[in-house]
Design an enzyme around this catalytic site. Structure first.
Site, PDB file in Angstrom:
ATOM      1  N   CYS A 142       0.809  -1.224   0.000  1.00  0.00           N
ATOM      2  CA  CYS A 142       0.000   0.000   0.000  1.00  0.00           C
ATOM      3  C   CYS A 142       0.840   1.271   0.000  1.00  0.00           C
ATOM      4  O   CYS A 142       0.536   2.227  -0.725  1.00  0.00           O
ATOM      5  CB  CYS A 142      -0.954  -0.010   1.187  1.00  0.00           C
ATOM      6  N   HIS A 195      -2.015   0.797   7.140  1.00  0.00           N
ATOM      7  CA  HIS A 195      -2.527   0.832   5.767  1.00  0.00           C
ATOM      8  C   HIS A 195      -2.761   2.284   5.354  1.00  0.00           C
ATOM      9  O   HIS A 195      -3.130   3.132   6.178  1.00  0.00           O
ATOM     10  CB  HIS A 195      -3.831   0.040   5.638  1.00  0.00           C
ATOM     11  N   HIS A 207      -6.296   2.269  -3.409  1.00  0.00           N
ATOM     12  CA  HIS A 207      -5.239   1.704  -2.552  1.00  0.00           C
ATOM     13  C   HIS A 207      -4.877   0.301  -3.036  1.00  0.00           C
ATOM     14  O   HIS A 207      -5.585  -0.290  -3.870  1.00  0.00           O
ATOM     15  CB  HIS A 207      -5.719   1.642  -1.095  1.00  0.00           C
TER      16      HIS A 207
END
Length: 236
Positions: A142, A195, A207
């Site tokens: 990510c 994240h 993402h």
């Protein structure tokens, strides 16, 4: 006999004199007619609005002809305007297609998707698999995705990990998020940021997810909403 001859001669003379006078009058009237006809023939029959009439021809409106010429010259001038060389037909068609495609994905009007570079880069990475520590087109995580995207789309340099990116951005409330801002999450038992994604619009963010790779999700999804920890804007 002489008296009758005299009377007869007098009548003949009067008759001849009357014919000569009548001929002169007729000649004068005909001359006037010829002069009038000659003047009318030489006169240019011009009417209102510059409409010329030629015998045996069709009425010609010179004003209309001038307007047509002016319109033709205007069209010729417009046709000489050169398009922007940086916008080829293929690029324009591709941009329009991406706007239509992502207007559906993002549940937004086409007019709001006015950043072609963002759409092109999302589409380039779409579906790329997730792998921890990866940063290539084969797989990436990510924070590598956000780092690459902000570099290529916004010319912004970010550190490598999600936590470092969180630390170096300014906090932004969810209702004030703008395109290009980062959104951060806790996805594990640790308190650190685990994240990160890029906010687009309409509560949607792109993402690299562990489950489906690069994709678009909604901040209000049942999974992401309780894990959302804030937005961040790269410092200028």
């Amino acid at each position: 006999m002489n008296i009758k001859f005299f009377i007869y001669s007098l009548c003949v003379c009067l008759s001849l004199a009357s014919c000569k006078s009548l001929k002169q009058i007729t000649s004068r009237d005909d001359s006037n007619n010829r002069n009038n006809a000659s003047r009318n023939k030489n006169r240019d029959p011009r009417f209102l609005d510059d409409i010329n009439v030629t015998p045996g021809g069709v009425a010609n409106n010179t004003t209309s002809s001038s307007s047509k010429r002016a319109e033709k010259e205007r069209k010729t001038t417009v046709s000489k305007i050169e398009p922007d060389p940086s916008l080829s037909n293929s690029n324009i068609e591709n941009a329009n297609w991406l706007q239509l495609k992502y207007s559906i994905i993002l549940d937004a009007s086409v007019e709001k998707l006015n950043n072609p570079a963002l759409l092109q880069n999302i589409d380039k990475w779409w579906g790329t698999k997730y792998c921890l520590g990866g940063s290539t087109e084969n797989c990436l995580d990510c924070s590598a995705f956000t780092q690459i995207m902000l570099r290529d789309v916004y010319n912004v340099t970010l550190p490598r990990t999600a936590q470092e990116q969180y630390n170096l951005t300014e906090r932004v409330d969810q209702e004030n998020l703008q395109e290009g801002d980062l959104v951060f999450f806790h996805t594990s038992g640790r308190r650190s940021i685990t994240h990160v994604g890029i906010y687009i619009l309409n509560n949607k963010f792109v993402h690299a997810a562990t489950s489906g790779g690069v994709m678009v999700s909604d901040l209000n999804d049942n999974y992401w909403r309780p894990r959302y920890k804030g937005g961040g804007r790269p410092k200028s």
